[in-house]
Design a protein around this motif. Structure first.
Motif, mmCIF file in Angstrom:
data_model
loop_
_atom_site.group_PDB
_atom_site.id
_atom_site.type_symbol
_atom_site.label_atom_id
_atom_site.label_comp_id
_atom_site.label_asym_id
_atom_site.label_seq_id
_atom_site.Cartn_x
_atom_site.Cartn_y
_atom_site.Cartn_z
ATOM 1 N N ASN A 1 15.805 4.997 -7.798
ATOM 2 C CA ASN A 1 16.896 4.114 -6.422
ATOM 3 C C ASN A 1 15.964 4.177 -5.353
ATOM 4 N N GLY A 2 14.703 3.860 -5.654
ATOM 5 C CA GLY A 2 14.029 3.909 -4.331
ATOM 6 C C GLY A 2 14.164 5.069 -3.824
ATOM 7 N N THR A 3 15.000 6.797 -3.718
ATOM 8 C CA THR A 3 14.559 7.522 -2.693
ATOM 9 C C THR A 3 13.325 8.797 -3.350
ATOM 10 N N GLY A 4 12.537 8.259 -4.365
ATOM 11 C CA GLY A 4 11.999 8.929 -4.345
ATOM 12 C C GLY A 4 12.300 10.454 -4.641
ATOM 13 N N GLY A 5 13.470 10.932 -5.700
ATOM 14 C CA GLY A 5 13.703 11.232 -5.855
ATOM 15 C C GLY A 5 14.331 12.769 -4.614
ATOM 16 N N PRO A 6 15.094 13.623 -5.701
ATOM 17 C CA PRO A 6 16.185 14.664 -5.239
ATOM 18 C C PRO A 6 14.648 15.180 -4.080
ATOM 19 N N GLY A 7 14.731 15.327 -2.345
ATOM 20 C CA GLY A 7 14.593 15.227 -1.453
ATOM 21 C C GLY A 7 12.793 14.300 -1.272
ATOM 22 N N GLY A 8 13.310 13.382 -1.990
ATOM 23 C CA GLY A 8 12.748 12.714 -2.464
ATOM 24 C C GLY A 8 10.466 13.056 -2.355
ATOM 25 N N ARG A 9 10.496 14.298 -3.304
ATOM 26 C CA ARG A 9 9.643 14.890 -4.291
ATOM 27 C C ARG A 9 9.208 14.471 -4.551
ATOM 28 N N ASP A 10 9.855 13.679 -5.394
ATOM 29 C CA ASP A 10 8.884 12.601 -7.105
ATOM 30 C C ASP A 10 8.013 10.971 -6.108
ATOM 31 N N MET A 11 7.512 10.829 -4.863
ATOM 32 C CA MET A 11 7.580 9.939 -4.553
ATOM 33 C C MET A 11 6.304 10.006 -5.124
ATOM 34 N N SER A 12 5.008 8.972 -5.086
ATOM 35 C CA SER A 12 3.918 8.916 -5.716
ATOM 36 C C SER A 12 2.859 8.376 -3.938
ATOM 37 N N VAL A 13 1.797 7.937 -4.189
ATOM 38 C CA VAL A 13 1.500 8.055 -2.957
ATOM 39 C C VAL A 13 1.426 6.430 -2.398
ATOM 40 N N VAL A 14 1.694 5.788 -3.789
ATOM 41 C CA VAL A 14 1.871 4.548 -3.250
ATOM 42 C C VAL A 14 3.006 3.889 -2.372
ATOM 43 N N MET A 15 4.061 4.951 -3.039
ATOM 44 C CA MET A 15 5.612 5.225 -2.259
ATOM 45 C C MET A 15 5.444 5.762 -0.800
ATOM 46 N N LEU A 16 4.612 6.356 -0.986
ATOM 47 C CA LEU A 16 4.389 7.035 0.375
ATOM 48 C C LEU A 16 4.072 6.001 1.659
ATOM 49 N N ILE A 17 3.319 4.983 0.569
ATOM 50 C CA ILE A 17 2.304 4.152 1.881
ATOM 51 C C ILE A 17 3.391 2.931 2.497
ATOM 52 N N GLN A 18 4.738 2.669 0.866
ATOM 53 C CA GLN A 18 4.789 2.031 1.129
ATOM 54 C C GLN A 18 6.163 2.301 2.172
ATOM 55 N N LEU A 19 7.100 3.731 2.605
ATOM 56 C CA LEU A 19 7.752 4.600 2.992
ATOM 57 C C LEU A 19 7.635 3.912 4.929
ATOM 58 N N TYR A 20 6.538 4.285 5.044
ATOM 59 C CA TYR A 20 5.682 4.435 6.238
ATOM 60 C C TYR A 20 5.165 3.035 7.358
ATOM 61 N N SER A 21 5.321 2.212 6.700
ATOM 62 C CA SER A 21 5.168 0.893 6.688
ATOM 63 C C SER A 21 6.276 -0.408 6.398
ATOM 64 N N ARG A 22 6.905 -0.098 6.102
ATOM 65 C CA ARG A 22 7.684 -0.777 5.819
ATOM 66 C C ARG A 22 8.297 -1.064 7.098
ATOM 67 N N GLY A 23 9.038 -1.891 7.217
ATOM 68 C CA GLY A 23 10.229 -2.324 9.046
ATOM 69 C C GLY A 23 8.942 -2.156 9.706
ATOM 70 N N LEU A 24 9.733 -3.102 10.973
ATOM 71 C CA LEU A 24 9.795 -3.648 12.420
ATOM 72 C C LEU A 24 9.277 -2.337 12.997
ATOM 73 N N THR A 25 9.914 -0.739 12.792
ATOM 74 C CA THR A 25 8.968 0.030 13.604
ATOM 75 C C THR A 25 7.806 1.094 12.031
ATOM 76 N N GLY A 26 6.923 0.613 11.492
ATOM 77 C CA GLY A 26 6.715 1.123 10.286
ATOM 78 C C GLY A 26 5.518 1.782 10.958
ATOM 79 N N HIS A 27 4.604 2.559 10.222
ATOM 80 C CA HIS A 27 3.545 3.194 11.360
ATOM 81 C C HIS A 27 1.986 2.749 10.450
ATOM 82 N N LEU A 28 1.637 1.640 10.381
ATOM 83 C CA LEU A 28 0.762 0.976 10.064
ATOM 84 C C LEU A 28 -1.149 2.018 10.206
ATOM 85 N N GLY A 29 -1.138 2.135 10.965
ATOM 86 C CA GLY A 29 -1.989 3.547 10.933
ATOM 87 C C GLY A 29 -2.416 4.205 10.187
ATOM 88 N N TYR A 30 -0.510 5.167 10.048
ATOM 89 C CA TYR A 30 -0.841 6.549 8.770
ATOM 90 C C TYR A 30 -1.024 5.604 7.941
#
Length: 290
Positions: A234-263
């Protein structure tokens, strides 16, 4: 006879070349540039040197994501390399009704990954059909946390990826099996070789290049997995976000108007590097076996 002008071929290639430059080459170059900045969606940012890469070394979420991606690849690689070959051998034979089985095996491929993941989510839920049926049989006393346990969620996503990819790679193997000479199988059978011996001695060497291609495709797809883990968690990345893939992590940091595009760009470079690794390894193994 009409004389061909020197620029005619370039005019034909120009639309594809422009498309490639605008939507592939330039975004790739820009990603590398952004990885050295603190860019935001609403601002260009400033050059920060290796700060983003230094941050990567201390990111526990990235460590978990890399572990998940590697486990994903290690399990998917043998399953999606061998199982589709066995399926292709089964459906290759011209038997009554074999077209139905070919269609049935390929149907998951054309289904939407998101829709299939939603269906699997309902099946694997604590009150889903799988837990309910297992409890009814008395196999388990309480529901298994397929979607809330870190490793069970990862294995559930892997099973979904394998199930959905079997038909696709089966079709590739079917085309490769057509190039394996039947005379070799007949001669081996006359010499007393059984089906297993003929499989390892004739079929596998005959589709070796195709197996290498599929191994590369499976490795890259497994390392870039997103939809399965995202929908099942459900978009949470599992318990504690520990089931995220690298692509999910990229999406997490880049989404929204305050996303960290550099990271997020630095994470993309990391994903590129770990994706190239298995490809080079498989190519090296292929050269050794040639």
């Amino acid at each position: 006879m009409t004389r061909q002008r020197w620029f005619t071929p370039w005019l034909l290639v120009a639309p594809a070349a422009v498309w490639l430059m605008v939507f592939s080459v330039w975004p790739s170059i820009n990603t590398v540039i952004l990885s050295f900045t603190n860019a935001k969606p609403l601002g260009g940012g400033w050059f920060t040197g290796l700060d983003n890469y230094d941050r990567l070394l201390n990111d526990s979420q990235l460590v978990d994501a890399l572990i998940n991606s590697i486990v994903y690849m290690v399990i998917c690689l043998p399953l999606l390399t061998l199982l589709p070959l066995l399926m292709a051998i089964l459906v290759e034979k011209k038997l009554p009704g074999i077209t139905f089985f070919r269609t049935a095996f390929y149907t998951p491929v054309v289904a939407s990954a998101v829709v299939v993941a939603l269906i699997w989510g309902w099946l694997l839920d604590d009150r889903g059909m799988i837990n309910g049926f297992a409890q009814w049989l008395g196999v388990i006393g309480e529901p298994l946390p397929f979607l809330t346990d870190r490793w069970l969620l990862l294995l559930s996503a892997i099973s979904l990826t394998v199930w959905k990819g079997l038909g696709y790679y089966m079709i590739i193997y079917l085309s490769a099996l057509g190039n394996v000479r039947r005379e070799l199988h007949e001669a081996a059978a006359v010499d007393g070789a059984g089906p297993v011996r003929r499989f390892w001695s004739i079929t596998v060497p005959g589709v070796r290049n195709t197996m290498l291609l599929i191994s590369v495709l499976v490795s890259v797809s497994a390392l870039r997995v997103f939809s399965e883990l995202y929908v099942l968690s459900n978009g949470t990345g599992g318990p504690g976000g520990r089931d995220m893939s690298v692509v999910m992590l990229i999406q997490l940091y880049s989404r929204g108007l305050t996303g960290h595009l550099g990271y997020a760009s630095a994470l993309s470079i990391v994903l590129l590097v770990i994706t190239i690794g298995p490809m080079l390894l498989l190519l090296r193994l292929n050269r050794r076996g040639a």
